[in-house]
Design an enzyme around this catalytic site. Structure first.
Site, PDB file in Angstrom:
ATOM      1  N   ASP A 240      51.335  -2.043   5.839  1.00 16.52           N
ATOM      2  CA  ASP A 240      51.261  -1.704   7.260  1.00 16.52           C
ATOM      3  C   ASP A 240      52.150  -2.711   7.972  1.00 16.52           C
ATOM      4  O   ASP A 240      52.635  -3.677   7.349  1.00 16.52           O
ATOM      5  CB  ASP A 240      49.790  -1.817   7.733  1.00 16.52           C
ATOM      6  CG  ASP A 240      49.586  -1.437   9.200  1.00 16.52           C
ATOM      7  OD1 ASP A 240      50.486  -0.809   9.793  1.00 16.52           O
ATOM      8  OD2 ASP A 240      48.512  -1.783   9.747  1.00 16.52           O
TER       9      ASP A 240
ATOM     10  N   THR B 184      50.627   7.446  18.817  1.00 15.89           N
ATOM     11  CA  THR B 184      51.258   8.763  18.627  1.00 15.89           C
ATOM     12  C   THR B 184      50.300   9.666  17.848  1.00 15.89           C
ATOM     13  O   THR B 184      49.837  10.694  18.344  1.00 15.89           O
ATOM     14  CB  THR B 184      52.586   8.629  17.844  1.00 15.89           C
ATOM     15  OG1 THR B 184      53.485   7.824  18.602  1.00 15.89           O
ATOM     16  CG2 THR B 184      53.212  10.004  17.595  1.00 15.89           C
TER      17      THR B 184
ATOM     18  N   ARG C  73      45.830  13.112   9.461  1.00 13.20           N
ATOM     19  CA  ARG C  73      45.085  12.548  10.577  1.00 13.20           C
ATOM     20  C   ARG C  73      44.437  13.663  11.405  1.00 13.20           C
ATOM     21  O   ARG C  73      43.367  13.470  11.976  1.00 13.20           O
ATOM     22  CB  ARG C  73      46.010  11.682  11.455  1.00 13.20           C
ATOM     23  CG  ARG C  73      46.468  10.373  10.797  1.00 13.20           C
ATOM     24  CD  ARG C  73      45.292   9.448  10.514  1.00 13.20           C
ATOM     25  NE  ARG C  73      44.477   9.307  11.686  1.00 13.20           N
ATOM     26  CZ  ARG C  73      44.719   8.433  12.680  1.00 13.20           C
ATOM     27  NH1 ARG C  73      45.724   7.601  12.596  1.00 13.20           N
ATOM     28  NH2 ARG C  73      43.916   8.383  13.728  1.00 13.20           N
TER      29      ARG C  73
ATOM     30  N   GLN D 227      42.011   6.442   9.899  1.00 12.51           N
ATOM     31  CA  GLN D 227      43.186   6.333   9.033  1.00 12.51           C
ATOM     32  C   GLN D 227      42.786   6.411   7.561  1.00 12.51           C
ATOM     33  O   GLN D 227      43.460   7.055   6.757  1.00 12.51           O
ATOM     34  CB  GLN D 227      43.908   5.011   9.324  1.00 12.51           C
ATOM     35  CG  GLN D 227      45.218   4.869   8.579  1.00 12.51           C
ATOM     36  CD  GLN D 227      46.228   5.929   9.014  1.00 12.51           C
ATOM     37  OE1 GLN D 227      46.448   6.145  10.187  1.00 12.51           O
ATOM     38  NE2 GLN D 227      46.838   6.609   8.043  1.00 12.51           N
TER      39      GLN D 227
ATOM     40  N   HIS E  41      39.912   0.698  11.256  1.00 13.86           N
ATOM     41  CA  HIS E  41      40.624   1.948  11.588  1.00 13.86           C
ATOM     42  C   HIS E  41      40.152   3.045  10.617  1.00 13.86           C
ATOM     43  O   HIS E  41      40.900   3.501   9.759  1.00 13.86           O
ATOM     44  CB  HIS E  41      42.130   1.723  11.496  1.00 13.86           C
ATOM     45  CG  HIS E  41      42.964   2.795  12.145  1.00 13.86           C
ATOM     46  ND1 HIS E  41      42.419   3.827  12.881  1.00 13.86           N
ATOM     47  CD2 HIS E  41      44.308   2.992  12.163  1.00 13.86           C
ATOM     48  CE1 HIS E  41      43.394   4.609  13.329  1.00 13.86           C
ATOM     49  NE2 HIS E  41      44.547   4.128  12.901  1.00 13.86           N
TER      50      HIS E  41
ATOM     51  N   CYS F 134      50.378   3.790   7.196  1.00 13.91           N
ATOM     52  CA  CYS F 134      49.727   4.561   8.265  1.00 13.91           C
ATOM     53  C   CYS F 134      50.687   4.972   9.371  1.00 13.91           C
ATOM     54  O   CYS F 134      50.376   5.880  10.140  1.00 13.91           O
ATOM     55  CB  CYS F 134      48.577   3.756   8.844  1.00 13.91           C
ATOM     56  SG  CYS F 134      49.107   2.233   9.666  1.00 13.91           S
ATOM     57  N   LEU F 135      51.843   4.271   9.475  1.00 15.96           N
ATOM     58  CA  LEU F 135      52.792   4.461  10.572  1.00 15.96           C
ATOM     59  C   LEU F 135      52.163   3.974  11.898  1.00 15.96           C
ATOM     60  O   LEU F 135      50.955   4.076  12.015  1.00 15.96           O
ATOM     61  CB  LEU F 135      53.261   5.913  10.707  1.00 15.96           C
ATOM     62  CG  LEU F 135      53.656   6.656   9.429  1.00 15.96           C
ATOM     63  CD1 LEU F 135      54.156   8.058   9.806  1.00 15.96           C
ATOM     64  CD2 LEU F 135      54.714   5.924   8.643  1.00 15.96           C
ATOM     65  N   PRO F 136      52.874   3.498  12.870  1.00 13.18           N
ATOM     66  CA  PRO F 136      54.329   3.363  12.885  1.00 13.18           C
ATOM     67  C   PRO F 136      54.828   2.276  11.925  1.00 13.18           C
ATOM     68  O   PRO F 136      54.129   1.294  11.699  1.00 13.18           O
ATOM     69  CB  PRO F 136      54.655   2.991  14.341  1.00 13.18           C
ATOM     70  CG  PRO F 136      53.398   2.464  14.913  1.00 13.18           C
ATOM     71  CD  PRO F 136      52.273   3.075  14.151  1.00 13.18           C
TER      72      PRO F 136
ATOM     73  N   ARG G 212      40.155   3.665  21.444  1.00 11.43           N
ATOM     74  CA  ARG G 212      41.053   2.707  20.771  1.00 11.43           C
ATOM     75  C   ARG G 212      41.059   1.448  21.617  1.00 11.43           C
ATOM     76  O   ARG G 212      41.478   1.486  22.781  1.00 11.43           O
ATOM     77  CB  ARG G 212      42.456   3.292  20.638  1.00 11.43           C
ATOM     78  CG  ARG G 212      43.469   2.264  20.190  1.00 11.43           C
ATOM     79  CD  ARG G 212      44.771   2.866  19.751  1.00 11.43           C
ATOM     80  NE  ARG G 212      44.633   3.498  18.444  1.00 11.43           N
ATOM     81  CZ  ARG G 212      45.672   3.863  17.677  1.00 11.43           C
ATOM     82  NH1 ARG G 212      46.903   3.677  18.102  1.00 11.43           N
ATOM     83  NH2 ARG G 212      45.469   4.408  16.511  1.00 11.43           N
TER      84      ARG G 212
HETATM   85  N1   CP Z   1      48.405   5.486  12.337  1.00  9.12           N
HETATM   86  C1   CP Z   1      48.060   5.497  13.634  1.00  9.12           C
HETATM   87  O1   CP Z   1      46.921   5.243  14.015  1.00  9.12           O
HETATM   88  O2   CP Z   1      49.088   5.805  14.469  1.00  9.12           O
HETATM   89  P1   CP Z   1      49.091   5.824  16.066  1.00  9.12           P
HETATM   90  O3   CP Z   1      49.051   4.368  16.494  1.00  9.12           O
HETATM   91  O4   CP Z   1      50.378   6.480  16.421  1.00  9.12           O
HETATM   92  O5   CP Z   1      47.892   6.560  16.551  1.00  9.12           O
HETATM   93  N1  NVA Z   2      47.589  -2.445  12.212  1.00  3.28           N
HETATM   94  C1  NVA Z   2      48.233  -1.622  13.194  1.00  3.28           C
HETATM   95  C2  NVA Z   2      47.928  -0.183  12.939  1.00  3.28           C
HETATM   96  C3  NVA Z   2      48.573   0.799  13.875  1.00  3.28           C
HETATM   97  C4  NVA Z   2      48.172   2.220  13.635  1.00  3.28           C
HETATM   98  C5  NVA Z   2      47.784  -2.049  14.574  1.00  3.28           C
HETATM   99  O1  NVA Z   2      46.605  -2.380  14.748  1.00  3.28           O
HETATM  100  O2  NVA Z   2      48.608  -2.068  15.481  1.00  3.28           O
END
Ligand code: CP
Ligand code: NVA
Length: 318
Positions: free
Chosen positions: A236, A63, A303, A143, A140, A276-278, A113
């Site tokens: 997280d 997202t 972000r 983030q 990441h 960091c969400l989700p 990603r």
């Molecule tokens: N925090 C973060 O990277 O969120 P998304 O997975 O929604 O990009």
């Molecule tokens: N640690 C999580 C972060 C999501 C933004 C993942 O890699 O799914």
């Protein structure tokens, strides 16, 4: 940031302290220029990336990363192209190497990603334009920029502040510990047995911490021990993307690691919370997540300012 032009953005340890400082300062400048409180008319706001483009390879959901990059690139005058897992030949019909060589001919930046960190390394090895790691299983870094920006907004200088991580020793932790140590923060980490941070990243963090005058990295399996004396508590998800089949096992093994009001009592008065969400309720209670102490929504907003700074700096057009 002159030296950053043309460089890849793969993990926070690869940035010099000056580059990290420069990216955070540029992010704040972009918020002042393009944010909700900006006094500049959006029509006449500078568009330094006019004619530039970023292709965004997403092997996993997103997202924040997707929307912040698309929107941020647009604010800077450039174009972003979203390439989901079933949109391009990569992975089915075409290698990362060939994808890198082709996208480099169309686009000014390639963002990706991926599941395996090796994929982003392979992409950066062959791309002839700057690459952005938009999350791999190991790192990441975008983030971390957003997190450090939120913390500087709240505390000012972070030197001597203490950051506690409670939960999985994962990608988000890795860059945050590296970036925190670069800014002089003490790092305390609680992970269950078998879920430790990567040993190499711990070593690099210790080295960066020593260079920047922090205490030694503190490692424990007891959540309250890590949180003791901290100014920032971070967690997280316990189940990262790609680990869905381990859900039940992990939730059992992370029992006792939820960040809730009773755990936050071990932190310093005035401590804040980041995620960091989700987010899922198992790793943080609603009470903490939606509290006054929680910076999670400014953190999410950042972000956009931070990815704008990375792209503009890579293209040398601030
Ligand atoms: N925090 C973060 O990277 O969120 P998304 O997975 O929604 O990009
Ligand atoms: N640690 C999580 C972060 C999501 C933004 C993942 O890699 O799914």
């Amino acid at each position: 940031l002159a030296g950053f032009e043309g460089k890849h953005f793969i993990s926070i340890d690869k940035l010099s302290n000056e580059e990290l400082r420069g990216l955070l300062d540029l992010s704040k400048k972009y918020r002042d220029t393009y944010g909700k409180n900006a006094t500049v008319d959006p029509v006449t706001a500078p568009k330094p990336l006019t004619g530039k483009s970023v292709s965004m390879i997403f092997q996993k959901r997103s997202t924040r990363t997707r929307v912040s990059t698309e929107t941020g690139m647009n604010l800077l005058g450039g174009q972003a192209l979203f390439l989901g897992p079933s949109d391009i030949q990569l992975g089915v019909n075409e290698s990362m190497r060939d994808t890198a060589l082709v996208l480099s001919r169309f686009n000014s930046i390639v963002l990706a990603r991926v599941f395996s960190h090796n994929d982003v390394l392979e992409l950066s090895k062959h791309a002839t334009v700057p690459v952005i790691n938009a999350l791999s299983d190991m790192h990441h870094p975008l983030q971390t920029l957003a997190d450090l920006m939120a913390l500087e907004d709240h505390f000012g200088d972070l030197k001597g502040k203490t950051l506690a991580w409670v939960g999985d020793g994962n990608n988000v932790l890795h860059d945050l510990m590296l970036g925190g140590a670069k800014l002089g923060m003490n790092i305390r980490i609680a992970t269950p047995v078998g879920y430790d941070a990567n040993a190499g990243v711990i070593e690099t963090t210790k080295k960066l911490g020593a260079e920047n005058g922090t205490e030694d990295v503190f490692l424990t399996t007891v959540a309250s021990e890590a949180v003791k004396g901290s100014d920032v508590v971070v967690t997280d998800t316990w189940v990262s993307m790609g680990q869905e089949s381990e859900y039940e096992k992990r939730v059992k093994e992370f029992d006792g690691y939820q960040v809730n009001a009773s755990l936050m009592k071990h932190a310093n008065p005035g401590a804040v919370f980041l995620h960091c969400l989700p987010r899922h309720p198992e790793e943080v209670s609603d009470e903490v997540f939606y509290s006054e102490q929680s910076l999670v929504f400014p953190e999410a907003e950042n972000r956009m300012w931070t990815v704008m700074a990375v792209m503009a700096a890579q293209l040398g057009k601030l």
